[in-house]
Design a protein around this motif. Structure first.
Motif, PDB file in Angstrom:
ATOM      1  N   ILE A  39       0.496  -0.976  -0.128  1.00  0.00           N
ATOM      2  CA  ILE A  39       0.091  -0.245  -0.139  1.00  0.00           C
ATOM      3  C   ILE A  39       1.074   1.252   0.105  1.00  0.00           C
ATOM      4  O   ILE A  39       0.530   2.071  -0.642  1.00  0.00           O
ATOM      5  N   ALA A  40       2.371   0.876   0.772  1.00  0.00           N
ATOM      6  CA  ALA A  40       2.636   2.380   0.895  1.00  0.00           C
ATOM      7  C   ALA A  40       3.919   2.437  -0.320  1.00  0.00           C
ATOM      8  O   ALA A  40       3.852   3.264  -0.937  1.00  0.00           O
ATOM      9  N   VAL A  41       3.828   1.579  -0.745  1.00  0.00           N
ATOM     10  CA  VAL A  41       4.359   1.665  -1.870  1.00  0.00           C
ATOM     11  C   VAL A  41       4.133   2.241  -3.333  1.00  0.00           C
ATOM     12  O   VAL A  41       3.954   3.263  -3.994  1.00  0.00           O
ATOM     13  N   LEU A  42       2.154   1.892  -3.130  1.00  0.00           N
ATOM     14  CA  LEU A  42       1.120   2.378  -4.383  1.00  0.00           C
ATOM     15  C   LEU A  42       0.831   3.870  -4.316  1.00  0.00           C
ATOM     16  O   LEU A  42       0.955   4.401  -5.543  1.00  0.00           O
ATOM     17  N   ILE A  43       0.838   4.151  -2.508  1.00  0.00           N
ATOM     18  CA  ILE A  43       0.691   6.022  -2.566  1.00  0.00           C
ATOM     19  C   ILE A  43       1.628   6.454  -2.955  1.00  0.00           C
ATOM     20  O   ILE A  43       2.042   7.871  -3.552  1.00  0.00           O
ATOM     21  N   SER A  44       2.933   6.339  -2.695  1.00  0.00           N
ATOM     22  CA  SER A  44       4.676   6.742  -2.708  1.00  0.00           C
ATOM     23  C   SER A  44       4.826   7.163  -4.398  1.00  0.00           C
ATOM     24  O   SER A  44       4.966   7.956  -5.064  1.00  0.00           O
ATOM     25  N   LYS A  45       4.088   5.803  -5.630  1.00  0.00           N
ATOM     26  CA  LYS A  45       4.500   5.944  -6.619  1.00  0.00           C
ATOM     27  C   LYS A  45       2.905   6.569  -7.221  1.00  0.00           C
ATOM     28  O   LYS A  45       3.195   6.652  -8.703  1.00  0.00           O
ATOM     29  N   ARG A  46       2.170   6.807  -6.465  1.00  0.00           N
ATOM     30  CA  ARG A  46       0.951   7.593  -7.226  1.00  0.00           C
ATOM     31  C   ARG A  46      -0.087   6.535  -7.385  1.00  0.00           C
ATOM     32  O   ARG A  46      -0.575   7.005  -8.633  1.00  0.00           O
ATOM     33  N   LEU A  55      -5.830  -1.473  -0.276  1.00  0.00           N
ATOM     34  CA  LEU A  55      -6.216  -0.987   0.904  1.00  0.00           C
ATOM     35  C   LEU A  55      -7.424  -1.346   1.647  1.00  0.00           C
ATOM     36  O   LEU A  55      -7.536  -1.713   2.877  1.00  0.00           O
ATOM     37  N   ALA A  56      -8.773  -0.851   0.607  1.00  0.00           N
ATOM     38  CA  ALA A  56      -9.418  -1.717   0.906  1.00  0.00           C
ATOM     39  C   ALA A  56      -9.477  -3.579   1.229  1.00  0.00           C
ATOM     40  O   ALA A  56     -10.764  -3.954   2.239  1.00  0.00           O
ATOM     41  N   VAL A  57      -9.061  -3.610   0.932  1.00  0.00           N
ATOM     42  CA  VAL A  57      -9.313  -5.609   0.897  1.00  0.00           C
ATOM     43  C   VAL A  57      -8.544  -5.761   2.190  1.00  0.00           C
ATOM     44  O   VAL A  57      -9.203  -6.552   3.063  1.00  0.00           O
ATOM     45  N   SER A  58      -7.356  -5.326   2.645  1.00  0.00           N
ATOM     46  CA  SER A  58      -6.716  -4.738   3.510  1.00  0.00           C
ATOM     47  C   SER A  58      -7.672  -5.123   5.233  1.00  0.00           C
ATOM     48  O   SER A  58      -7.624  -6.026   6.003  1.00  0.00           O
ATOM     49  N   SER A  59      -8.603  -3.750   4.706  1.00  0.00           N
ATOM     50  CA  SER A  59      -8.918  -3.451   6.085  1.00  0.00           C
ATOM     51  C   SER A  59     -10.200  -3.893   6.037  1.00  0.00           C
ATOM     52  O   SER A  59     -10.498  -4.544   7.618  1.00  0.00           O
ATOM     53  N   ALA A  60     -11.113  -4.534   4.974  1.00  0.00           N
ATOM     54  CA  ALA A  60     -11.881  -5.475   5.685  1.00  0.00           C
ATOM     55  C   ALA A  60     -11.622  -6.980   5.706  1.00  0.00           C
ATOM     56  O   ALA A  60     -12.353  -7.209   6.624  1.00  0.00           O
ATOM     57  N   SER A  61      -9.933  -7.619   5.928  1.00  0.00           N
ATOM     58  CA  SER A  61     -10.064  -8.537   6.318  1.00  0.00           C
ATOM     59  C   SER A  61      -9.071  -8.501   7.862  1.00  0.00           C
ATOM     60  O   SER A  61      -9.397  -9.840   8.700  1.00  0.00           O
TER      61      SER A  61
END
Length: 207
Positions: A39-46, A55-61
């Motif tokens: 998630i962090a890499v995806l955010i930093s790479k925009r 993030l949604a999948v992670s939060s649901a888990s």
């Protein structure tokens, strides 16, 4: 030597945690932790849309593992540790990524990160005196919730430069600031609780 425990109101309603590791809920929690750097890499790479999906999948888990643990009597001590660790790591890594992507100011990241460093020091100090984790305060829960909610809001807000998304960005930053304030308020509460425990031990030794 057995660790001191702190009884909370929730304990009467929660299954007794077991000393088991290999369970489905723990596997889900571990996978959730592994998803955090992604998630962090995806955010930093925009890659903001992809970061929202992961993030949604992670939060649901997060809800799924708790449900399975309670439903199938798989509540474990390691699971109770992994869950808050995952929340802390998600906050730290996501905010670092948001700062790297210049979506969130760095001073806010420092404010949140420094609190966790202080809390880590207290946990280690109490552990050295054979104390377990302090009971979670509702102020800390509120601060954590605000910080966690601000992450997707800030990601969505950065998808466009229109007025609506600019307002959404301000809401996300405001949520993160209030989350950081509550985060530190809870930290001060934990510091006072820890100090009270250590002072009690000192008086007992000197008695």
């Amino acid at each position: 030597m057995s660790k001191h425990t702190h009884n909370g109101e929730d304990e009467a309603f929660s299954p007794e945690p077991k000393n088991i590791i290999w369970t489905v809920p723990n596997a889900i929690s571990f996978l959730r932790i592994l998803s955090i750097p992604v998630i962090a890499v995806l955010i930093s790479k925009r890659y903001l849309v992809w970061s929202l999906i992961v993030l949604a999948v992670s939060s649901a888990s997060d809800g799924v593992d708790g449900y399975i643990a309670r439903k199938f009597d798989q509540v474990s001590r390691i699971g109770q540790i992994l869950d808050p660790i995952a929340d802390r790591l998600l906050i730290i890594f996501s905010m670092l990524a948001l700062g790297w992507a210049q979506i969130l100011p760095w001073w806010l990241l420092i404010a949140v990160g420094s609190r966790d460093v202080v809390m880590l020091g207290e946990v280690l100090l109490l552990s050295d005196r054979d104390y377990g984790p302090l009971p979670v305060h509702f102020v800390g829960k509120a601060g954590t919730a605000l910080l966690l909610m601000s992450v997707p809001v800030l990601i969505v807000a950065d998808l466009s430069g229109s007025t609506f998304f600019q307002v959404l960005h301000l809401i996300g930053v405001a949520g993160a600031i209030w989350g950081a304030v509550l985060y530190w308020c809870a930290g001060l509460i934990y510091i006072m609780q820890g100090h009270a425990l250590l002072s009690k031990d000192k008086r007992r030794v000197n008695a």
